[in-house]
Design a protein around this motif. Sequence first.
Motif, PDB file in Angstrom:
ATOM      1  N   ALA A 163       0.844  -1.204   0.000  1.00  0.00           N
ATOM      2  CA  ALA A 163       0.000   0.000   0.000  1.00  0.00           C
ATOM      3  C   ALA A 163       0.877   1.251   0.000  1.00  0.00           C
ATOM      4  CB  ALA A 163      -0.925  -0.012   1.225  1.00  0.00           C
ATOM      5  N   GLN A 164       1.352   1.631  -1.189  1.00  0.00           N
ATOM      6  CA  GLN A 164       2.200   2.818  -1.277  1.00  0.00           C
ATOM      7  C   GLN A 164       1.404   4.073  -0.960  1.00  0.00           C
ATOM      8  OE1 GLN A 164       2.031   0.639  -3.951  1.00  0.00           O
ATOM      9  NE2 GLN A 164       4.094  -0.143  -4.257  1.00  0.00           N
ATOM     10  N   VAL A 165       2.108   5.049  -0.446  1.00  0.00           N
ATOM     11  CA  VAL A 165       1.497   6.344  -0.123  1.00  0.00           C
ATOM     12  C   VAL A 165       0.830   6.922  -1.378  1.00  0.00           C
ATOM     13  CG1 VAL A 165       2.011   8.738   0.543  1.00  0.00           C
ATOM     14  CG2 VAL A 165       2.952   6.845   1.868  1.00  0.00           C
ATOM     15  N   SER A 166       1.440   6.726  -2.541  1.00  0.00           N
ATOM     16  CA  SER A 166       0.869   7.261  -3.789  1.00  0.00           C
ATOM     17  C   SER A 166      -0.508   6.637  -4.082  1.00  0.00           C
ATOM     18  CB  SER A 166       1.815   7.023  -4.967  1.00  0.00           C
ATOM     19  OG  SER A 166       2.083   5.646  -5.123  1.00  0.00           O
ATOM     20  N   LYS A 167      -0.668   5.342  -3.789  1.00  0.00           N
ATOM     21  CA  LYS A 167      -1.967   4.669  -3.991  1.00  0.00           C
ATOM     22  C   LYS A 167      -3.011   5.230  -3.025  1.00  0.00           C
ATOM     23  CE  LYS A 167      -0.360   0.120  -5.574  1.00  0.00           C
ATOM     24  NZ  LYS A 167      -0.067  -1.257  -5.150  1.00  0.00           N
ATOM     25  N   ILE A 168      -2.588   5.454  -1.785  1.00  0.00           N
ATOM     26  CA  ILE A 168      -3.501   5.997  -0.769  1.00  0.00           C
ATOM     27  C   ILE A 168      -3.914   7.419  -1.158  1.00  0.00           C
ATOM     28  CG2 ILE A 168      -3.720   6.698   1.663  1.00  0.00           C
ATOM     29  CD1 ILE A 168      -1.732   4.302   2.285  1.00  0.00           C
ATOM     30  N   ALA A 169      -2.945   8.212  -1.606  1.00  0.00           N
ATOM     31  CA  ALA A 169      -3.232   9.592  -2.031  1.00  0.00           C
ATOM     32  C   ALA A 169      -4.214   9.604  -3.195  1.00  0.00           C
ATOM     33  CB  ALA A 169      -1.936  10.296  -2.424  1.00  0.00           C
ATOM     34  N   LYS A 170      -3.992   8.722  -4.172  1.00  0.00           N
ATOM     35  CA  LYS A 170      -4.879   8.649  -5.335  1.00  0.00           C
ATOM     36  C   LYS A 170      -6.300   8.270  -4.912  1.00  0.00           C
ATOM     37  CE  LYS A 170      -5.299   6.624  -9.922  1.00  0.00           C
ATOM     38  NZ  LYS A 170      -4.819   5.630 -10.878  1.00  0.00           N
ATOM     39  N   ALA A 171      -6.414   7.279  -4.026  1.00  0.00           N
ATOM     40  CA  ALA A 171      -7.732   6.836  -3.539  1.00  0.00           C
ATOM     41  C   ALA A 171      -8.437   7.932  -2.738  1.00  0.00           C
ATOM     42  CB  ALA A 171      -7.589   5.574  -2.695  1.00  0.00           C
ATOM     43  N   ALA A 172      -7.632   8.769  -2.060  1.00  0.00           N
ATOM     44  CA  ALA A 172      -8.201   9.870  -1.262  1.00  0.00           C
ATOM     45  C   ALA A 172      -8.490  11.100  -2.110  1.00  0.00           C
ATOM     46  CB  ALA A 172      -7.248  10.235  -0.129  1.00  0.00           C
ATOM     47  N   GLY A 173      -7.959  11.103  -3.341  1.00  0.00           N
ATOM     48  CA  GLY A 173      -8.155  12.252  -4.220  1.00  0.00           C
ATOM     49  C   GLY A 173      -7.315  13.452  -3.811  1.00  0.00           C
ATOM     50  N   VAL A 174      -6.121  13.177  -3.263  1.00  0.00           N
ATOM     51  CA  VAL A 174      -5.217  14.263  -2.852  1.00  0.00           C
ATOM     52  C   VAL A 174      -3.841  14.029  -3.485  1.00  0.00           C
ATOM     53  CG1 VAL A 174      -6.423  14.622  -0.651  1.00  0.00           C
ATOM     54  CG2 VAL A 174      -4.418  13.104  -0.717  1.00  0.00           C
TER      55      VAL A 174
END
Length: 197
Positions: free
Chosen positions: A30-41
């Motif tokens: 779970a890369q930070v980039s994937k989390i950011a994309k899912a959060a829309g940020v």
Amino acid sequence: MTKGKKRGPKYDKIIDAAVKVIAEHGYHQAQVSKIAKAAGVADGTIYLYFKNKEDLLISLFQKKMGSFIEKTEMEILLQKSPDEMLLSLIQMHFKQLSEDYDLAIVTQLELRQTNKQLRAKIGDVLKRYLALVDSILQKGKESSVFDESLDIRLARQMIFGTLDETVTNWVMNDHKFDLVALAKPIHRLLINGLSNK
């Protein structure tokens, strides 16, 4: 755990996105980039709220478990006897996790795979929940509903272990059975072991 930045809609969106991404990909993938994309940020926005991915995981657990415990405490306050309080605790444990399958995956599987230091911080968050179990057991002993010679620490481990293993089994079986329906039979089983007979 967080840097002291304000919490708000973005913070909540990141936490919720982290639950989904970790449940789907596993903590290590779970890369930070994937989390950011899912959060829309933007990726950098995550670091305005969290020091790193570990901080995000701990914050996620603190927020979700804090809410989990508060809801459970409120339900328990509505009950009169320690017996009913224990049933309410079991029902709330199963109900809340059955309503959020992603969170159940994170708590039952992903949090177990983290490093020792992270597990210790997660254990600190759990203390409040375990104290809630202890308070029910203490009330039961004091009112002679539960055996007065009951070892509270051992009984707490038995209760938490039973609930935890039941939820893990439900997660591992792709939630094919009704988790909440098991609350009453498990309560009966535990009460038979705790009661003053």
